[in-house]
Design a protein around this motif. Structure first.
Motif, PDB file in Angstrom:
ATOM      1  N   ASP B 157      -4.537 -31.016  -8.557  1.00  0.00           N
ATOM      2  CA  ASP B 157      -3.644 -31.597  -9.570  1.00  0.00           C
ATOM      3  C   ASP B 157      -3.867 -31.048 -10.981  1.00  0.00           C
ATOM      4  OD1 ASP B 157      -2.249 -33.133  -7.831  1.00  0.00           O
ATOM      5  OD2 ASP B 157      -3.389 -34.966  -8.171  1.00  0.00           O
ATOM      6  N   ILE B 159      -3.492 -28.673 -13.944  1.00  0.00           N
ATOM      7  CA  ILE B 159      -2.505 -27.661 -14.317  1.00  0.00           C
ATOM      8  C   ILE B 159      -3.129 -26.683 -15.315  1.00  0.00           C
ATOM      9  CG2 ILE B 159      -0.257 -27.282 -15.412  1.00  0.00           C
ATOM     10  CD1 ILE B 159       0.466 -30.114 -14.329  1.00  0.00           C
ATOM     11  N   VAL B 188      -8.208 -34.325  -9.304  1.00  0.00           N
ATOM     12  CA  VAL B 188      -8.120 -34.239 -10.772  1.00  0.00           C
ATOM     13  C   VAL B 188      -9.467 -33.837 -11.389  1.00  0.00           C
ATOM     14  CG1 VAL B 188      -6.199 -35.829 -11.095  1.00  0.00           C
ATOM     15  CG2 VAL B 188      -8.503 -36.738 -10.984  1.00  0.00           C
ATOM     16  N   MET B 340      14.075 -41.466  -0.419  1.00  0.00           N
ATOM     17  CA  MET B 340      14.268 -41.341  -1.875  1.00  0.00           C
ATOM     18  C   MET B 340      13.175 -42.073  -2.648  1.00  0.00           C
ATOM     19  SD  MET B 340      18.359 -41.746  -2.203  1.00  0.00           S
ATOM     20  CE  MET B 340      18.526 -41.688  -3.968  1.00  0.00           C
ATOM     21  N   ILE B 341      12.421 -42.932  -1.975  1.00  0.00           N
ATOM     22  CA  ILE B 341      11.348 -43.661  -2.662  1.00  0.00           C
ATOM     23  C   ILE B 341       9.973 -43.102  -2.295  1.00  0.00           C
ATOM     24  CG2 ILE B 341      10.204 -45.920  -2.834  1.00  0.00           C
ATOM     25  CD1 ILE B 341      13.036 -47.132  -2.632  1.00  0.00           C
ATOM     26  N   PRO B 344       9.505 -38.867  -3.654  1.00  0.00           N
ATOM     27  CA  PRO B 344       9.377 -38.563  -5.092  1.00  0.00           C
ATOM     28  C   PRO B 344       8.332 -39.433  -5.800  1.00  0.00           C
ATOM     29  CG  PRO B 344      11.670 -39.070  -4.526  1.00  0.00           C
ATOM     30  CD  PRO B 344      10.848 -39.374  -3.328  1.00  0.00           C
ATOM     31  N   PHE B 345       8.137 -40.660  -5.325  1.00  0.00           N
ATOM     32  CA  PHE B 345       7.221 -41.570  -6.023  1.00  0.00           C
ATOM     33  C   PHE B 345       5.854 -41.647  -5.336  1.00  0.00           C
ATOM     34  CE2 PHE B 345      11.494 -43.043  -7.135  1.00  0.00           C
ATOM     35  CZ  PHE B 345      11.401 -43.070  -8.519  1.00  0.00           C
ATOM     36  N   THR B 347       2.980 -40.062  -5.678  1.00  0.00           N
ATOM     37  CA  THR B 347       1.799 -40.097  -6.554  1.00  0.00           C
ATOM     38  C   THR B 347       1.678 -41.471  -7.212  1.00  0.00           C
ATOM     39  OG1 THR B 347       2.303 -37.798  -7.042  1.00  0.00           O
ATOM     40  CG2 THR B 347       0.583 -38.806  -8.352  1.00  0.00           C
ATOM     41  N   TYR B 348       2.813 -42.026  -7.633  1.00  0.00           N
ATOM     42  CA  TYR B 348       2.811 -43.337  -8.286  1.00  0.00           C
ATOM     43  C   TYR B 348       2.318 -44.410  -7.301  1.00  0.00           C
ATOM     44  CZ  TYR B 348       4.462 -47.427 -10.835  1.00  0.00           C
ATOM     45  OH  TYR B 348       4.520 -48.637 -11.485  1.00  0.00           O
ATOM     46  N   ASP B 351      -1.418 -44.015  -6.822  1.00  0.00           N
ATOM     47  CA  ASP B 351      -2.153 -44.476  -8.012  1.00  0.00           C
ATOM     48  C   ASP B 351      -2.171 -45.997  -8.081  1.00  0.00           C
ATOM     49  OD1 ASP B 351      -2.549 -41.888  -8.683  1.00  0.00           O
ATOM     50  OD2 ASP B 351      -1.105 -41.813 -10.335  1.00  0.00           O
TER      51      ASP B 351
END
Lengths: 132, 404
Positions: B157, B159, B188, B340-341, B344-345, B347-348, B351
């Motif tokens: 993760d 960058i 991270v 769609m949930i 894309p979400f 990582t959220y 977390d």
């Protein structure tokens, strides 16, 4: 005739979500006056784009002329393309992939942008057949 | 004008179009079911993958950390929290002196400044390349030969800057390699050899980072990763390490740590399975009732079809096809919405749950997709099977004269 209210209402809701979502439902990172982050500016830019889409939604419901509504739908498509471009390319979001603006705001805006393009595109396509 | 044949499929679609509210209501029921099945399965598998990834990545059987810092160690490993803690380097030799220890490799933890690399503070972990067995085996992309002084290995993760470096304490460090994705705090984190960590430590102190008195990179370490020698049990190693260190350290058993994370996960997973099962049964019951009621209402319509020449088989296949279209429509809608949930979400979601979370690979996703599609698409035909049989067996004459 009924379609213009459905399309108008959908664009209004999408526009309001794009405008105010980054400040409330799927917020960008907290504003730090000492070091404002890219996502804060991106959120402000989306506020403008979203409000224009919402106004297009209202105009869709008010206008009777099919060709005017088709033009409005096309404008919604173009603005819908702009919605995901702001976090992806034009302005961007924070670098850390675990920041809220990356994990929540960006995917939400991409989805809303795609939906705006779909609604506007389908409406423009349907209105192409209407002669008025 | 060309006329289309009134096939079972066309007739079913026309029937569904004729009652749009009922059709959409039934599609919504199946959509909820497929949403739960697909979304729940992807989330379940992501959690399982996350735990498995962390288990593989930790590598060590035992980790020795300063007394009272076992939770902080979990924070670094699982959440990637930028925490640092230190103990006397003498602990390393004490651990190495134990007979049950095959390899003991030291690590030194630092944390970057908030405003530099990655937009927020990330853990920087120093390791000893000669003895390390937990970092280097997981390198997936090698950007340069070996890890030289001043080079960094990064988690998936992290960058990089445009020139392939990361900024720590005002200086740029070249990224030498990238680690395999785990879905945990490792993604991270940044890793460097002890000599690079020495530079970073000096720079950190210059930039105002606080270290406890007496802590230097020369005489302190943060943890010791331990591999137990074959022929010795974990308990034997624990006893020996405890004795050698006089109990002045915290000994983390990585398996227990993973079990504690996985234990809470077990509860979540059971709930997800139960919820999916309950939804499937509920959808089946609800659709059975609705199909039974509507078939009863449409008795005369079906009797007319019989009079017009439709066979009994044609009538039952008409009902089953209608039910299949409803289920298929609902399944596709539900899976689409779930996709769609959960994607894309992801990582959220990971977390928010605070546990390692790693999306399944494409093969696993296709399997889940197929399973959810089949389970959702068969619910309609299953629920309407009884009504289809009943209608096909009804006597046309009696049905038409009913109520007279």
């Amino acid at each position: 005739m009924k379609n213009k209210y459905v399309v108008g209402a959908l664009l209004l809701v999408l526009g309001l979500l794009i405008a105010f979502g980054p400040q409330s439902i799927f917020p960008v990172c907290e504003f730090n006056p000492e070091k404002p982050m890219k996502c804060n500016w991106m959120g402000k830019a989306e506020l403008g784009v979203g409000l224009v889409i919402a106004v297009i939604g209202v105009l869709q419901m008010v206008m009777d002329h099919a060709k005017v509504r088709q033009g409005l739908s096309m404008a919604a498509v173009l603005l819908g393309v702009l919605v995901p471009l702001l976090p992806l390319k034009l302005i961007g979001v924070c670098m850390n992939v675990h920041m809220r603006c990356v994990t929540l705001t960006r995917p939400a805006l991409i989805m809303l942008g795609v939906l705006t393009v779909l609604v506007g595109g389908l409406s423009a396509f349907a209105l192409n057949k209407v002669e008025k | 004008m060309q006329e289309k044949a009134l096939s079972t499929h066309r007739l079913s679609l026309l029937n569904l179009q004729r009652k749009p509210f009922r059709t959409w209501a039934l599609i919504a029921v199946v959509a909820v079911l497929s949403f739960v099945l697909f979304g729940g399965s992807v989330m379940t598998m992501s959690m399982e993958n996350g735990i498995a990834g962390l288990e593989d990545r930790l590598g060590a059987d035992i980790v020795v950390v300063p007394e009272g810092y076992d939770q902080d160690f979990e924070g670094v490993m699982i959440q990637g929290e930028p925490l640092y803690f230190f103990m006397d380097k003498a602990v390393l030799e004490q651990v190495r002196s134990c007979e049950a220890v095959e390899v003991a490799s030291p690590q030194f933890y630092l944390a970057s400044l908030n405003a530099e690399c990655c937009g927020s503070s990330v853990p920087i972990i120093g390791f000893e390349p000669e003895t390390d067995f937990t970092v280097q085996p997981w390198i997936v992309e090698q950007y340069s030969k070996g890890l030289k002084h001043g080079e960094i290995i990064v988690g998936d993760d992290i960058i990089a800057e445009e020139d392939g470096t990361v900024l720590f304490f005002g200086k740029n460090y070249k990224i030498a390699s990238r680690l395999q994705r785990t879905g945990s705090g490792v993604d991270v984190s940044c890793y460097a050899t002890m000599d690079t960590i020495a530079d970073l430590y000096v720079d950190a102190k210059e930039k105002g980072a606080y270290f406890m008195e007496g802590v230097t990179y020369e005489n302190s370490i943060s943890s010791v990763m331990v591999k137990v020698k074959e022929g010795y049990t974990l308990n034997q190693a624990l006893v020996q390490i405890r004795k050698a260190t006089e109990g002045k350290v915290e000994i983390v058993q990585t398996q227990s740590m993973i079990n504690s994370v996985g234990g809470s996960l077990g509860g979540v997973l059971s709930y997800l399975y139960v919820i999916a099962g309950v939804f499937w049964v509920l959808a089946l019951i609800l659709l059975t009732i609705v199909f039974s009621v509507t078939a009863n209402e449409r008795k005369k319509e079906f009797a007319l079809f019989r009079i017009l020449g439709a066979t009994r088989k044609r009538l039952s296949s008409l009902i089953l096809t209608e039910a299949f279209y409803i289920s298929l429509g609902g399944a596709l809608l539900g899976i689409g919405l779930a996709a769609m949930i959960v994607f894309p979400f992801s990582t959220y979601i990971g977390d928010q749950m605070g546990i390692p979370y790693l999306l399944p690979d494409m093969g696993q996703i296709l399997l889940i997709l197929l399973g959810s599609l089949v389970l959702s698409a068969i619910v309609g035909p299953l629920a309407s099977a009884h009504s289809a049989h009943k209608i096909s067996q009804a006597e046309t004459y009696h049905t038409m004269r009913e109520g007279e």
